[in-house]
Design a protein around this motif. Structure first.
Motif, PDB file in Angstrom:
ATOM      1  N   ILE A  67       1.584  -6.195  -3.870  1.00  0.00           N
ATOM      2  CA  ILE A  67       0.730  -5.288  -3.677  1.00  0.00           C
ATOM      3  C   ILE A  67      -0.479  -5.941  -3.264  1.00  0.00           C
ATOM      4  N   PHE A  68      -0.729  -7.084  -3.281  1.00  0.00           N
ATOM      5  CA  PHE A  68      -1.773  -7.990  -2.648  1.00  0.00           C
ATOM      6  C   PHE A  68      -1.382  -8.049  -0.937  1.00  0.00           C
ATOM      7  N   VAL A  69      -0.076  -8.187  -0.683  1.00  0.00           N
ATOM      8  CA  VAL A  69       0.043  -8.552   0.678  1.00  0.00           C
ATOM      9  C   VAL A  69       0.237  -7.238   1.460  1.00  0.00           C
ATOM     10  N   LEU A  70       0.718  -6.297   1.042  1.00  0.00           N
ATOM     11  CA  LEU A  70       0.879  -4.929   1.625  1.00  0.00           C
ATOM     12  C   LEU A  70      -0.748  -4.243   1.603  1.00  0.00           C
ATOM     13  N   GLY A  71      -1.370  -4.425   0.618  1.00  0.00           N
ATOM     14  CA  GLY A  71      -2.822  -3.667   0.600  1.00  0.00           C
ATOM     15  C   GLY A  71      -2.840  -2.321   0.812  1.00  0.00           C
ATOM     16  N   GLU A  72      -3.483  -2.086   1.758  1.00  0.00           N
ATOM     17  CA  GLU A  72      -3.755  -0.573   2.012  1.00  0.00           C
ATOM     18  C   GLU A  72      -2.718   0.080   2.537  1.00  0.00           C
ATOM     19  N   ARG A  73      -1.625  -0.622   3.007  1.00  0.00           N
ATOM     20  CA  ARG A  73      -0.306   0.072   3.680  1.00  0.00           C
ATOM     21  C   ARG A  73       0.459   0.603   2.755  1.00  0.00           C
ATOM     22  N   VAL A  74       0.003   0.401   1.397  1.00  0.00           N
ATOM     23  CA  VAL A  74       0.827   1.322   0.456  1.00  0.00           C
ATOM     24  C   VAL A  74       0.071   2.261  -0.075  1.00  0.00           C
ATOM     25  N   VAL A  75       0.677   3.568   0.190  1.00  0.00           N
ATOM     26  CA  VAL A  75      -0.195   4.599  -0.340  1.00  0.00           C
ATOM     27  C   VAL A  75       0.440   5.226  -1.515  1.00  0.00           C
ATOM     28  N   LEU A  76      -0.375   5.191  -2.673  1.00  0.00           N
ATOM     29  CA  LEU A  76       0.214   5.517  -3.953  1.00  0.00           C
ATOM     30  C   LEU A  76      -0.311   7.230  -4.090  1.00  0.00           C
ATOM     31  N   PRO A  77       0.737   7.956  -4.755  1.00  0.00           N
ATOM     32  CA  PRO A  77       0.288   9.235  -4.922  1.00  0.00           C
ATOM     33  C   PRO A  77      -0.931   9.329  -5.783  1.00  0.00           C
ATOM     34  N   PRO A  78      -1.664  10.410  -5.747  1.00  0.00           N
ATOM     35  CA  PRO A  78      -2.856  10.393  -6.628  1.00  0.00           C
ATOM     36  C   PRO A  78      -2.474  10.489  -8.290  1.00  0.00           C
ATOM     37  N   LEU A  79      -1.449  10.961  -8.630  1.00  0.00           N
ATOM     38  CA  LEU A  79      -1.177  11.178 -10.056  1.00  0.00           C
ATOM     39  C   LEU A  79      -0.855   9.847 -10.382  1.00  0.00           C
TER      40      LEU A  79
END
Length: 109
Positions: free
Chosen positions: A21-33
């Motif tokens: 999570i820290f390495v990928l940062g903003e590149r990971v897009v989680l669904p709002p739910l």
């Protein structure tokens, strides 16, 4: 030995997930739910830790009696929190009730 391996395995999995999570940062897009559901994780984990300690302090079964100082103190703390919404007051009153109940009502530590 198997407990040691299990703890090491759980630690490695936890570190791997957090590191990803820290390495990928903003590149990971989680669904709002999912983001909304993850907001409840800290409260859920804390509840899962605290409730068994209150309801079964000796680990032998439910102790829903007046002789359970954890249950009495938690009940008073919940009431104080609901009425005042003040965290420090809730903690102070909960600790005072716990130690007072254990010392004066149950006759010592």
């Amino acid at each position: 030995m198997s407990y040691t391996l299990m703890i090491i395995g759980m630690s490695l999995i936890t570190v791997a997930i957090k590191a990803a999570i820290f390495v990928l940062g903003e590149r990971v897009v989680l669904p709002p739910l999912l983001k909304h559901a993850l907001a409840f994780v800290p409260v859920t984990v804390l509840t899962a830790i605290i409730v068994p300690m209150i309801l079964s302090p000796h680990g032998t079964g439910l102790e829903l009696t007046w002789r359970n100082p954890q249950l009495i103190a938690a009940s008073v703390a919940i009431l104080i929190c609901a009425v005042t919404h003040r965290q420090l007051l809730t903690i102070a009153v909960g600790l005072a009730v716990f130690f007072g109940w254990q010392f004066w009502v149950l006759g010592g530590f």
